[in-house]
Write a protein that holds these residues in place. Structure first.
Motif, PDB file in Angstrom:
ATOM      1  N   ALA A  29       0.819  -1.216   0.000  1.00 13.73           N
ATOM      2  CA  ALA A  29       0.000   0.000   0.000  1.00 13.73           C
ATOM      3  C   ALA A  29       0.851   1.264   0.000  1.00 13.73           C
ATOM      4  O   ALA A  29       0.492   2.278  -0.593  1.00 13.73           O
ATOM      5  CB  ALA A  29      -0.938  -0.007   1.202  1.00 13.73           C
ATOM      6  N   THR A  30       1.981   1.214   0.679  1.00 15.91           N
ATOM      7  CA  THR A  30       2.837   2.388   0.791  1.00 15.91           C
ATOM      8  C   THR A  30       3.921   2.446  -0.281  1.00 15.91           C
ATOM      9  O   THR A  30       4.595   3.476  -0.424  1.00 15.91           O
ATOM     10  CB  THR A  30       3.546   2.410   2.158  1.00 15.91           C
ATOM     11  N   ARG A  58      -8.466   9.868  13.665  1.00 16.55           N
ATOM     12  CA  ARG A  58      -8.318   8.580  14.338  1.00 16.55           C
ATOM     13  C   ARG A  58      -7.956   8.755  15.809  1.00 16.55           C
ATOM     14  O   ARG A  58      -7.289   7.912  16.402  1.00 16.55           O
ATOM     15  CB  ARG A  58      -7.212   7.755  13.649  1.00 16.55           C
ATOM     16  N   VAL A  90      -5.011  13.862   4.707  1.00 20.78           N
ATOM     17  CA  VAL A  90      -5.472  12.542   4.273  1.00 20.78           C
ATOM     18  C   VAL A  90      -4.362  11.823   3.520  1.00 20.78           C
ATOM     19  O   VAL A  90      -4.090  10.636   3.748  1.00 20.78           O
ATOM     20  CB  VAL A  90      -6.733  12.661   3.409  1.00 20.78           C
ATOM     21  N   ALA A  91      -3.687  12.533   2.622  1.00 21.88           N
ATOM     22  CA  ALA A  91      -2.617  11.929   1.834  1.00 21.88           C
ATOM     23  C   ALA A  91      -1.472  11.467   2.732  1.00 21.88           C
ATOM     24  O   ALA A  91      -0.948  10.357   2.589  1.00 21.88           O
ATOM     25  CB  ALA A  91      -2.102  12.918   0.782  1.00 21.88           C
ATOM     26  N   GLN A 149      -2.457   8.393   4.836  1.00 18.11           N
ATOM     27  CA  GLN A 149      -2.498   7.123   4.117  1.00 18.11           C
ATOM     28  C   GLN A 149      -1.141   6.439   4.122  1.00 18.11           C
ATOM     29  O   GLN A 149      -1.058   5.210   4.093  1.00 18.11           O
ATOM     30  CB  GLN A 149      -2.982   7.347   2.683  1.00 18.11           C
ATOM     31  N   GLY A 150      -0.083   7.244   4.167  1.00 19.54           N
ATOM     32  CA  GLY A 150       1.255   6.672   4.221  1.00 19.54           C
ATOM     33  C   GLY A 150       1.718   6.417   5.643  1.00 19.54           C
ATOM     34  O   GLY A 150       1.936   5.272   6.043  1.00 19.54           O
ATOM     35  N   ASP A 163      -0.429   3.981   7.804  1.00 14.67           N
ATOM     36  CA  ASP A 163      -0.661   2.625   7.304  1.00 14.67           C
ATOM     37  C   ASP A 163      -0.395   1.602   8.408  1.00 14.67           C
ATOM     38  O   ASP A 163       0.644   1.648   9.077  1.00 14.67           O
ATOM     39  CB  ASP A 163       0.263   2.366   6.105  1.00 14.67           C
TER      40      ASP A 163
END
Length: 290
Positions: free
Chosen positions: A36-37, A177, A256-257, A260-261, A264
């Motif tokens: 994913a990353t 979160r 958000v971007a 996501q990294g 993860d």
């Protein structure tokens, strides 16, 4: 597939690109791994028996506690880390009452059942550890582990009632979160208070307790402890930035971007492996089992 031994007792199967790894798919650049990353992150180990999984979790728990001690997260008898037993999901392993983080070994860990009885180990359980961790594990089946400590940075941030703001990549891991727990009724020794904390945690990975400290959770002990370290360091950065001026935050899209990294779950799990290597090399006695 290529396997890289981490200890004499387990191996980790690599999923990423590189020697022996799968080639990138689609339009992904050749230097990016098929994760994913895009990082060549290995997968979690698999175990043939509950006993093997239990030993692995207990070793990681002892290492995490030593790391808390090394990095100054101890505060007297306060603070605890728990991990769910792989065979008995209503039981969890936790550090014993009255033993310094800096001294805990695998042999010292205790297993506690849903009623608060120590069913394995020779030490007592911290009542606060039971009421908080038992409720988190009961209400959140996906929370394999929970880490709690009264660190200076989390206490300071909680005192001003501010959650982490997305001012850097690491803090973005908690964007959307995290939650602030406002209630305080004294030391957490009642199941009602423990359940309230667990309910307010919701599906977040961190809950900042005003006048108290910090709790992070994860799908593995490795992940939960990594989030704890990251949250505390982000709290320090935010407090420093606030003292120096007015921090500029990410836009929603940037947060958000970045999240996501840096948020993860697989990256969170893998990041702990570096700490594991560090502390086991420095303090191998933590693995003693008798």
């Amino acid at each position: 597939m290529t396997t890289v031994p981490r200890t004499a007792d387990d191996t980790i199967t690599w999923k990423g690109a590189g020697t022996g790894g799968p080639a990138p798919t689609g339009d992904r650049a050749v230097y990016l791994a098929d994760t994913a990353t895009g990082l060549p992150i290995p997968g979690e180990p698999d175990f043939a028996t509950p006993e093997e999984a239990r030993r692995h979790r207990k070793q990681r728990l002892a290492a995490a506690l030593r790391l808390f001690g090394k990095y100054g997260f101890g505060e007297g008898i306060s603070g605890h880390i728990s991990v769910r037993d792989p065979e008995h999901p209503d039981h969890f392993w936790v550090n014993p009452f009255g033993v310094s983080f800096k001294h805990v070994r695998v042999a010292d860990l205790i297993r506690v059942d849903a009623a608060g009885r120590v069913v394995h180990g020779r030490h007592r359980v911290n009542p606060s550890a039971f009421v908080i961790h038992s409720q988190i594990h009961e209400l959140h089946p996906g929370a394999t582990a929970a880490a709690h400590g009264h660190t200076a940075h989390s206490r300071a941030l909680g005192a001003i009632g501010r959650l982490l703001e997305p001012i850097d990549q690491e803090s973005a891991a908690f964007y959307g979160r995290q939650t602030l727990y406002e209630e305080y009724e004294g030391p957490s020794v009642s199941l009602e208070q423990g359940r309230d904390i667990a309910e307010k945690l919701g599906d977040n990975r961190a809950i900042l307790l005003r006048h108290h400290g910090l709790i992070t959770v994860g799908g593995s002990l490795d992940e939960a402890v990594h989030w704890f370290f990251t949250y505390d360091s982000c709290a320090q950065v935010q407090l420093l930035a606030l003292a120096a001026g007015t921090p500029k935050t990410f836009t929603h899209e940037q947060a958000v971007a970045a999240g996501q990294g840096f948020g993860d779950e697989q990256l969170g799990w893998f990041s702990f492996q570096l700490l594991w290597d560090e502390i086991v090399a420095e303090q191998p006695d933590l693995l003693e089992e008798d």
